[in-house]
Design a protein around this motif. Structure first.
Motif, PDB file in Angstrom:
ATOM      1  N   ARG A 141       0.862  -1.186   0.000  1.00  0.00           N
ATOM      2  CA  ARG A 141       0.000   0.000   0.000  1.00  0.00           C
ATOM      3  C   ARG A 141       0.897   1.233   0.000  1.00  0.00           C
ATOM      4  NH1 ARG A 141      -2.005   0.514   4.583  1.00  0.00           N
ATOM      5  NH2 ARG A 141      -4.087   1.354   4.216  1.00  0.00           N
ATOM      6  N   TRP A 142       0.780   2.045  -1.049  1.00  0.00           N
ATOM      7  CA  TRP A 142       1.735   3.118  -1.297  1.00  0.00           C
ATOM      8  C   TRP A 142       1.073   4.495  -1.266  1.00  0.00           C
ATOM      9  CZ3 TRP A 142       7.020   2.504  -2.584  1.00  0.00           C
ATOM     10  CH2 TRP A 142       7.450   1.168  -2.711  1.00  0.00           C
ATOM     11  N   TYR A 143       1.914   5.489  -0.962  1.00  0.00           N
ATOM     12  CA  TYR A 143       1.560   6.905  -1.105  1.00  0.00           C
ATOM     13  C   TYR A 143       2.706   7.538  -1.883  1.00  0.00           C
ATOM     14  CZ  TYR A 143       0.009  11.626   0.332  1.00  0.00           C
ATOM     15  OH  TYR A 143      -0.438  12.932   0.365  1.00  0.00           O
ATOM     16  N   LEU A 144       2.392   8.344  -2.899  1.00  0.00           N
ATOM     17  CA  LEU A 144       3.403   8.945  -3.761  1.00  0.00           C
ATOM     18  C   LEU A 144       3.411  10.460  -3.574  1.00  0.00           C
ATOM     19  CD1 LEU A 144       2.439   7.048  -7.071  1.00  0.00           C
ATOM     20  CD2 LEU A 144       3.705   6.162  -5.097  1.00  0.00           C
ATOM     21  N   ILE A 145       4.593  11.027  -3.346  1.00  0.00           N
ATOM     22  CA  ILE A 145       4.688  12.483  -3.201  1.00  0.00           C
ATOM     23  C   ILE A 145       5.946  12.981  -3.910  1.00  0.00           C
ATOM     24  CG2 ILE A 145       5.873  12.311  -0.944  1.00  0.00           C
ATOM     25  CD1 ILE A 145       4.349  14.951  -0.205  1.00  0.00           C
ATOM     26  N   GLY A 146       5.770  14.041  -4.707  1.00  0.00           N
ATOM     27  CA  GLY A 146       6.907  14.580  -5.443  1.00  0.00           C
ATOM     28  C   GLY A 146       6.722  16.048  -5.763  1.00  0.00           C
ATOM     29  N   ASN A 147       7.772  16.652  -6.280  1.00  0.00           N
ATOM     30  CA  ASN A 147       7.657  18.019  -6.778  1.00  0.00           C
ATOM     31  C   ASN A 147       6.838  18.027  -8.064  1.00  0.00           C
ATOM     32  OD1 ASN A 147      10.697  18.376  -5.321  1.00  0.00           O
ATOM     33  ND2 ASN A 147       9.218  20.029  -5.039  1.00  0.00           N
ATOM     34  N   ASP A 148       6.296  19.193  -8.398  1.00  0.00           N
ATOM     35  CA  ASP A 148       5.342  19.278  -9.505  1.00  0.00           C
ATOM     36  C   ASP A 148       6.057  19.643 -10.805  1.00  0.00           C
ATOM     37  OD1 ASP A 148       3.019  19.281 -10.918  1.00  0.00           O
ATOM     38  OD2 ASP A 148       2.177  21.089  -9.996  1.00  0.00           O
ATOM     39  N   TYR A 149       6.762  18.657 -11.376  1.00  0.00           N
ATOM     40  CA  TYR A 149       7.358  18.825 -12.704  1.00  0.00           C
ATOM     41  C   TYR A 149       7.497  17.455 -13.337  1.00  0.00           C
ATOM     42  CZ  TYR A 149      12.104  17.544 -11.106  1.00  0.00           C
ATOM     43  OH  TYR A 149      13.208  16.888 -10.617  1.00  0.00           O
ATOM     44  N   CYS A 150       8.105  17.379 -14.501  1.00  0.00           N
ATOM     45  CA  CYS A 150       7.968  16.178 -15.328  1.00  0.00           C
ATOM     46  C   CYS A 150       8.569  14.932 -14.694  1.00  0.00           C
ATOM     47  CB  CYS A 150       8.541  16.422 -16.722  1.00  0.00           C
ATOM     48  SG  CYS A 150      10.318  16.681 -16.783  1.00  0.00           S
ATOM     49  N   TRP A 151       9.729  15.026 -14.036  1.00  0.00           N
ATOM     50  CA  TRP A 151      10.355  13.816 -13.508  1.00  0.00           C
ATOM     51  C   TRP A 151       9.475  13.101 -12.482  1.00  0.00           C
ATOM     52  CZ3 TRP A 151      12.596  13.266  -8.402  1.00  0.00           C
ATOM     53  CH2 TRP A 151      13.119  11.982  -8.184  1.00  0.00           C
ATOM     54  N   PRO A 152       8.977  13.772 -11.426  1.00  0.00           N
ATOM     55  CA  PRO A 152       8.109  13.041 -10.496  1.00  0.00           C
ATOM     56  C   PRO A 152       6.837  12.496 -11.142  1.00  0.00           C
ATOM     57  CG  PRO A 152       8.923  15.057  -9.483  1.00  0.00           C
ATOM     58  CD  PRO A 152       9.258  15.134 -10.935  1.00  0.00           C
ATOM     59  N   HIS A 153       6.234  13.270 -12.043  1.00  0.00           N
ATOM     60  CA  HIS A 153       5.011  12.793 -12.700  1.00  0.00           C
ATOM     61  C   HIS A 153       5.279  11.503 -13.480  1.00  0.00           C
ATOM     62  CE1 HIS A 153       1.979  15.956 -11.970  1.00  0.00           C
ATOM     63  NE2 HIS A 153       3.022  16.771 -11.867  1.00  0.00           N
ATOM     64  N   LYS A 154       6.348  11.478 -14.254  1.00  0.00           N
ATOM     65  CA  LYS A 154       6.669  10.299 -15.043  1.00  0.00           C
ATOM     66  C   LYS A 154       7.117   9.136 -14.148  1.00  0.00           C
ATOM     67  CE  LYS A 154       6.000  11.623 -19.336  1.00  0.00           C
ATOM     68  NZ  LYS A 154       5.061  10.912 -20.257  1.00  0.00           N
ATOM     69  N   LEU A 155       7.869   9.442 -13.108  1.00  0.00           N
ATOM     70  CA  LEU A 155       8.305   8.404 -12.177  1.00  0.00           C
ATOM     71  C   LEU A 155       7.104   7.759 -11.500  1.00  0.00           C
ATOM     72  CD1 LEU A 155      11.093   7.334 -10.860  1.00  0.00           C
ATOM     73  CD2 LEU A 155      10.318   8.647  -8.882  1.00  0.00           C
ATOM     74  N   HIS A 156       6.142   8.572 -11.074  1.00  0.00           N
ATOM     75  CA  HIS A 156       4.950   8.037 -10.414  1.00  0.00           C
ATOM     76  C   HIS A 156       4.097   7.223 -11.377  1.00  0.00           C
ATOM     77  CE1 HIS A 156       5.015  11.247  -6.971  1.00  0.00           C
ATOM     78  NE2 HIS A 156       6.102  10.508  -7.030  1.00  0.00           N
ATOM     79  N   GLU A 157       4.045   7.653 -12.623  1.00  0.00           N
ATOM     80  CA  GLU A 157       3.310   6.885 -13.623  1.00  0.00           C
ATOM     81  C   GLU A 157       3.885   5.480 -13.737  1.00  0.00           C
ATOM     82  OE1 GLU A 157       2.776   6.981 -18.469  1.00  0.00           O
ATOM     83  OE2 GLU A 157       2.953   8.894 -17.401  1.00  0.00           O
ATOM     84  N   ALA A 158       5.222   5.381 -13.779  1.00  0.00           N
ATOM     85  CA  ALA A 158       5.864   4.065 -13.833  1.00  0.00           C
ATOM     86  C   ALA A 158       5.637   3.304 -12.536  1.00  0.00           C
ATOM     87  CB  ALA A 158       7.360   4.232 -14.094  1.00  0.00           C
ATOM     88  N   ALA A 159       5.737   4.004 -11.409  1.00  0.00           N
ATOM     89  CA  ALA A 159       5.546   3.341 -10.112  1.00  0.00           C
ATOM     90  C   ALA A 159       4.160   2.725 -10.001  1.00  0.00           C
ATOM     91  CB  ALA A 159       5.781   4.334  -8.977  1.00  0.00           C
ATOM     92  N   ARG A 160       3.134   3.460 -10.435  1.00  0.00           N
ATOM     93  CA  ARG A 160       1.773   2.925 -10.358  1.00  0.00           C
ATOM     94  C   ARG A 160       1.663   1.618 -11.141  1.00  0.00           C
ATOM     95  NH1 ARG A 160       0.483   8.400 -11.166  1.00  0.00           N
ATOM     96  NH2 ARG A 160      -0.054   8.002 -13.355  1.00  0.00           N
ATOM     97  N   SER A 161       2.320   1.569 -12.300  1.00  0.00           N
ATOM     98  CA  SER A 161       2.275   0.366 -13.116  1.00  0.00           C
ATOM     99  C   SER A 161       2.954  -0.807 -12.408  1.00  0.00           C
ATOM    100  CB  SER A 161       2.950   0.627 -14.462  1.00  0.00           C
ATOM    101  OG  SER A 161       3.016  -0.541 -15.243  1.00  0.00           O
ATOM    102  N   TYR A 162       4.149  -0.575 -11.861  1.00  0.00           N
ATOM    103  CA  TYR A 162       4.869  -1.653 -11.192  1.00  0.00           C
ATOM    104  C   TYR A 162       4.152  -2.084  -9.912  1.00  0.00           C
ATOM    105  CZ  TYR A 162       8.625  -0.167 -14.331  1.00  0.00           C
ATOM    106  OH  TYR A 162       9.369   0.170 -15.434  1.00  0.00           O
ATOM    107  N   ILE A 163       3.556  -1.144  -9.197  1.00  0.00           N
ATOM    108  CA  ILE A 163       2.808  -1.479  -7.981  1.00  0.00           C
ATOM    109  C   ILE A 163       1.598  -2.341  -8.323  1.00  0.00           C
ATOM    110  CG2 ILE A 163       1.352  -0.484  -6.163  1.00  0.00           C
ATOM    111  CD1 ILE A 163       3.356   1.928  -6.170  1.00  0.00           C
ATOM    112  N   THR A 164       0.895  -1.962  -9.358  1.00  0.00           N
ATOM    113  CA  THR A 164      -0.275  -2.743  -9.781  1.00  0.00           C
ATOM    114  C   THR A 164       0.124  -4.154 -10.205  1.00  0.00           C
ATOM    115  OG1 THR A 164      -1.419  -0.743 -10.508  1.00  0.00           O
ATOM    116  CG2 THR A 164      -2.213  -2.825 -11.391  1.00  0.00           C
ATOM    117  N   GLU A 165       1.252  -4.269 -10.918  1.00  0.00           N
ATOM    118  CA  GLU A 165       1.717  -5.576 -11.371  1.00  0.00           C
ATOM    119  C   GLU A 165       2.009  -6.518 -10.205  1.00  0.00           C
ATOM    120  OE1 GLU A 165       5.071  -4.933 -13.870  1.00  0.00           O
ATOM    121  OE2 GLU A 165       3.917  -3.992 -15.485  1.00  0.00           O
ATOM    122  N   THR A 166       2.396  -5.964  -9.065  1.00  0.00           N
ATOM    123  CA  THR A 166       2.695  -6.795  -7.890  1.00  0.00           C
ATOM    124  C   THR A 166       1.474  -6.994  -6.996  1.00  0.00           C
ATOM    125  OG1 THR A 166       3.424  -4.864  -6.607  1.00  0.00           O
ATOM    126  CG2 THR A 166       5.112  -6.043  -7.864  1.00  0.00           C
ATOM    127  N   GLY A 167       0.314  -6.484  -7.432  1.00  0.00           N
ATOM    128  CA  GLY A 167      -0.905  -6.648  -6.641  1.00  0.00           C
ATOM    129  C   GLY A 167      -1.097  -5.584  -5.582  1.00  0.00           C
TER     130      GLY A 167
END
Length: 357
Positions: A141-167
């Protein structure tokens, strides 16, 4: 492109702004690399000089500064350790006219001609680590927090995918502006949601402020924290107590048991002393960027762009992270998961030869 008598390299590092705490150790590593390269005859027999550029300013300001310097032929190559918004602005300005070596972790996907990328992508820092954390720390169970620019947004997008893949699942996702005014509210939200782990994609002083607030609210003992931009300067600025148990994924930690790393550390301490700014993944990347530039130009025997592009494919070079090899302008590498112990990191796991894709 013929080689000038002195090859001037633009060294773009954050000397101001929230990433400014990375600057001192990065500048030191640039200077160390330049000194070593010149002591060995320079690049194709030509001495190199550094031109430092503040990469901590607003992206357009950095880009305009570089535009002016280029128009006056101040440098013939760039090596940069700064955020991705600045990288995008620089690419628009240089337009493939000079080689640009981008050294830090980033969001992946860059394809602009003449940009050579040495840092980790989300596929390297998250894809192997998220399943490991689920298996060994029971984190789902995750919470994602980052600065508001492209790197955190893209990193979180990838993280959501990997988190979902692991259930697993994401309970919350927030972005912080530059003045960090929302951090207290977001930490309170984290306390209410009670995730297993917080993925921190905050930069510099924002990461420091978050760790202090997180610890002050008593969450350090109950909720894991994990970051892909958490390094030794962040530990020092946050305080050891505030970083207890903080996890980090990187392809470099000073604790790596590698002869090339030992040489790098000894050379750094010999030049800058025992009280020098702490070595870390970001500063090491600056040193490596210069070594890569020397190897790349030496292989191409030219600063002409197509020759450099051709020479980069399959290019092998040595770094403090070990022996590296570039393909499609990126580098596969070993990635390590480590945990903060005081002001240092203790490596927990190693993931070998991870692809950037």
């Amino acid at each position: 492109m013929s080689l000038p008598d002195v090859i001037k390299v633009g060294a773009v590092v954050p000397l101001s702004g929230q990433a400014g705490l990375y600057g001192p150790s990065c500048c030191n590593c640039f200077r160390l690399a330049a000194e070593e390269i010149n002591a060995k005859g320079g690049i194709l027999g030509h001495k190199i000089d550094l031109v430092f550029i503040d990469g901590g300013q607003k992206p357009l300001d950095v880009a305009n500064n570089i535009r002016t310097l280029m128009e006056n032929n101040i440098f013939t190559a760039l090596v940069g350790m700064h955020d991705s918004d600045v990288r995008r602005a620089i690419i628009d300005v240089i337009d493939g006219r000079i080689p640009y070596i981008y050294t830090p972790t980033y969001e992946g996907g860059e394809t602009a001609k003449g940009v050579f990328l040495l840092g980790e992508t989300p596929a390297q820092q998250l894809k192997p680590v998220i399943p490991w954390l689920q298996e060994h720390r029971d984190i789902s169970r995750w919470y994602l927090i980052g600065n508001d620019y492209c790197w955190p947004h893209k990193l979180h997008e990838a993280a959501r995918s990997y988190i979902t893949e692991t259930g697993g699942c994401v309970l919350g996702e927030r972005y912080v502006n530059e003045n960090k005014q929302d951090l207290n509210a977001y930490v309170s939200e984290i306390a209410e949601l009670n995730p297993d782990c917080v993925l921190i994609s905050l930069v510099g002083s924002a990461s420091v402020a978050f760790n202090r607030i997180f610890h002050k609210k008593g969450l350090s003992k109950e909720i894991h924290r994990f970051g892909t931009l958490v390094e030794e300067n962040t530990l020092l600025a946050s305080g050891a107590a505030a970083c207890r148990g903080l996890l980090s994924a990187s392809s470099y930690f000073p604790d790596l048991d590698d002869p090339q790393n030992q040489h790098f550390i000894q050379a750094y301490k010999a030049k800058f002393g025992k009280n020098a700014p702490e070595l870390n993944a970001l500063s090491q990347s600056c040193y490596e960027g210069m070594i890569f530039l020397q190897k790349l130009v030496g292989q191409a025997k030219s600063l002409e762009m197509q020759a450099l592009v051709n020479a980069s494919e399959g290019l092998r070079y040595q770094s403090a992270r070990g022996d590296m090899e570039m393909h499609a302008f990126h580098v596969s590498k070993n990635v390590y998961l480590a945990e903060a112990k005081g002001y240092d990191f203790q490596i927990l796991a190693r993931f070998e030869n991870i692809s950037p894709y």
